[in-house]
Each structure stands twice: as C-alpha cells, then as structure tokens.
Scaffold this motif. Sequence first.
Motif, PDB file in Angstrom:
ATOM      1  N   VAL A 115      78.141  55.305  30.319  1.00 41.70           N
ATOM      2  CA  VAL A 115      77.491  54.319  31.208  1.00 41.70           C
ATOM      3  C   VAL A 115      75.979  54.404  30.965  1.00 41.70           C
ATOM      4  CG1 VAL A 115      77.077  53.638  33.602  1.00 41.70           C
ATOM      5  CG2 VAL A 115      79.309  54.557  32.936  1.00 41.70           C
ATOM      6  N   GLN A 116      75.403  53.273  30.568  1.00 36.10           N
ATOM      7  CA  GLN A 116      73.983  53.279  30.202  1.00 36.10           C
ATOM      8  C   GLN A 116      73.041  53.230  31.399  1.00 36.10           C
ATOM      9  OE1 GLN A 116      73.411  50.039  27.457  1.00 36.10           O
ATOM     10  NE2 GLN A 116      72.495  51.409  25.967  1.00 36.10           N
ATOM     11  N   GLN A 117      73.571  52.751  32.525  1.00 32.65           N
ATOM     12  CA  GLN A 117      72.706  52.391  33.648  1.00 32.65           C
ATOM     13  C   GLN A 117      71.759  53.508  34.089  1.00 32.65           C
ATOM     14  OE1 GLN A 117      74.910  51.019  37.015  1.00 32.65           O
ATOM     15  NE2 GLN A 117      73.077  50.409  38.145  1.00 32.65           N
ATOM     16  N   TYR A 118      72.257  54.761  34.066  1.00 35.59           N
ATOM     17  CA  TYR A 118      71.427  55.851  34.588  1.00 35.59           C
ATOM     18  C   TYR A 118      70.911  56.779  33.483  1.00 35.59           C
ATOM     19  CZ  TYR A 118      73.183  54.113  38.960  1.00 35.59           C
ATOM     20  OH  TYR A 118      73.493  53.285  39.999  1.00 35.59           O
ATOM     21  N   THR A 119      70.922  56.269  32.253  1.00 33.16           N
ATOM     22  CA  THR A 119      70.423  57.121  31.176  1.00 33.16           C
ATOM     23  C   THR A 119      68.896  57.210  31.197  1.00 33.16           C
ATOM     24  OG1 THR A 119      70.550  55.236  29.682  1.00 33.16           O
ATOM     25  CG2 THR A 119      72.387  56.799  29.624  1.00 33.16           C
ATOM     26  N   ARG A 120      68.260  56.271  31.864  1.00 36.52           N
ATOM     27  CA  ARG A 120      66.799  56.322  32.018  1.00 36.52           C
ATOM     28  C   ARG A 120      66.482  56.223  33.497  1.00 36.52           C
ATOM     29  NH1 ARG A 120      67.475  58.396  28.254  1.00 36.52           N
ATOM     30  NH2 ARG A 120      67.314  57.739  26.109  1.00 36.52           N
ATOM     31  N   LEU A 121      66.245  57.358  34.112  1.00 39.77           N
ATOM     32  CA  LEU A 121      66.037  57.381  35.566  1.00 39.77           C
ATOM     33  C   LEU A 121      64.648  56.874  35.912  1.00 39.77           C
ATOM     34  CD1 LEU A 121      67.497  60.900  36.453  1.00 39.77           C
ATOM     35  CD2 LEU A 121      68.654  58.681  36.506  1.00 39.77           C
ATOM     36  N   ASP A 122      64.568  56.045  36.942  1.00 37.91           N
ATOM     37  CA  ASP A 122      63.233  55.642  37.395  1.00 37.91           C
ATOM     38  C   ASP A 122      62.672  56.735  38.321  1.00 37.91           C
ATOM     39  OD1 ASP A 122      64.230  55.302  39.994  1.00 37.91           O
ATOM     40  OD2 ASP A 122      64.658  53.188  39.678  1.00 37.91           O
ATOM     41  N   GLY A 123      61.411  56.590  38.642  1.00 38.13           N
ATOM     42  CA  GLY A 123      60.717  57.623  39.417  1.00 38.13           C
ATOM     43  C   GLY A 123      61.394  57.941  40.742  1.00 38.13           C
ATOM     44  N   GLN A 124      61.919  56.894  41.399  1.00 35.58           N
ATOM     45  CA  GLN A 124      62.548  57.083  42.709  1.00 35.58           C
ATOM     46  C   GLN A 124      63.823  57.933  42.595  1.00 35.58           C
ATOM     47  OE1 GLN A 124      63.338  53.314  44.512  1.00 35.58           O
ATOM     48  NE2 GLN A 124      63.149  54.103  46.579  1.00 35.58           N
ATOM     49  N   LEU A 125      64.635  57.616  41.583  1.00 38.04           N
ATOM     50  CA  LEU A 125      65.881  58.383  41.388  1.00 38.04           C
ATOM     51  C   LEU A 125      65.574  59.827  41.010  1.00 38.04           C
ATOM     52  CD1 LEU A 125      68.403  56.019  39.536  1.00 38.04           C
ATOM     53  CD2 LEU A 125      68.463  56.816  41.901  1.00 38.04           C
TER      54      LEU A 125
END
Length: 206
Positions: A115-125
Amino acid sequence: MNQVVIDQAATLRQQQNIPSENGSSERMTRVVAITSGKGGVGKTAVVANIAIALAKQGKKILVIDADLGLANIDVVLGLSPEYNLNHFFKGERSLEEIMVEGPCGIKVLPAGSGVQQYTRLDGQLKMRFIEAIDNLHENFDLVLIDTEAGISDNVTYFTVAAQDILVITTPEPTAITDAYALMKLLSSQYHQKNFLLCVNSVKYGS
Ligand SMILES: Nc1ncnc2c1ncn2[C@@H]1O[C@H](COP(=O)(O)OP(=O)(O)OP(=O)(O)O)[C@@H](O)[C@H]1O
Ligand SMILES: [Mg+2]
C-alpha cells in the motif's frame, strides 16, 4: 524542515527515563534504528536476530517495522498480524491493538505491505506516531526500528528519531558506497555524528 524532524525526534529520545512511583528511574529504553542505504543487505535479519538473542536474555524488546510499503519483519518472525501500522495511520487502531507478540515474547509493530498511501508520512502523521510510541503503556529495554532501504524522508526521519543508528552493509563495494552516502547525508543534513556499523554476510576463507 530538518529542525522540525530533530525536534520531533527529541520526544522519542526523552522517553528513555521512565520514573517509577518512588521517583527513581525504572527502566532505560534504548532506541536503535537499523538502516543501510542499499537494500537486501540484512537489516531485517539483523533486527530479528538481535531481538531474539536479547529476548532470550530476558530483555523486553519492541520491534517497529518502519519499512512502511514493503514490510516483512512479520514474515521473518512467522507472524500473521491482523492489523498493521496502516490501520494506526488511518486512525482505526491504536498501537496497542496493532502490536503482536513474536518469538521469545518480542513485541512487534508490523507495517503494511503493498500500500503506497503511507509510504511517505506527512508531518502530522509522524508526530502522531512518535507521540503514540512515547505513550505506550509497556516499558521496553530496547526498541529496534527496521527501516526501509534508501535515503527517503522516512529513513532519515526514523534514524534521527532513534538514539543510536546501526548501519548494515556487506563487503560488496555497492553496499559500502551506499552506507557511506547515507552516513554522509545524516551527518551533513541531520547532525548525526555517531554510527554503529555492522558488516554482514562476510565470507571467511576463499
Ligand atoms: N548473515 C546472513 N547469512 C545468511 N543469509 C542472510 C544473512 N543476512 C541476510 N541474509 C538473507 O539475505 C536476504 C536479505 O536479508 P534482509 O531481508 O534481512 O535484508 P534487508 O536489508 O532487510 O532487505 P530490504 O532492504 O529489502 O528491507 C534474506 O533472504 C536473508 O535471510
Ligand atoms: Mg528489510
């Protein structure tokens, strides 16, 4: 940007001293990120082996699979977790609900795969994740963070968040080159000056 990462990382580092009821420090948690630059050099194998060896000595170990797109520590440890960190990032499960027990009592936070969606976490996550780790009810002697290969933002984030950085390489020139490039990046851009180095898959003799 780098300063933000370093400030967030401080939160995780500060969990090292957990005061007991009488005010003394009860358990010292050491947080080690395992990384390499080049893929396939044995990060996950080293994490699994360190975790099992120390768990057998009675240490309380938490393994975090930070290879958020192609997780496999669960496979290596023979686990079939129902939930993974993607459920946490989606806000559906807490870390306690995701955590599974592996061999010798090792606790594992498994990541998702494919799943690609969370492979690049944003600052909030990233912030939510670090805070949740910080607030885990259980105390651990050692937290091992198994990173993905490469020098992505996730790799630098998790390595900077740890107290110690264990760099894995093999004797292959390409692995050494990538390990060096990673350490140079972490040193020049993220103020990391101390590295532990493990040369894996060394062949003795001819
Ligand atoms: N010391 C070793 N002896 C024998 N096999 C090993 C050793 N270290 C690693 N391996 C094997 O090499 C392969 C790659 O190892 P592993 O998956 O741990 O690498 P990795 O760095 O985590 O890879 P990735 O970058 O894809 O996450 C696996 O099949 C593993 O079992
Ligand atoms: Mg791996």
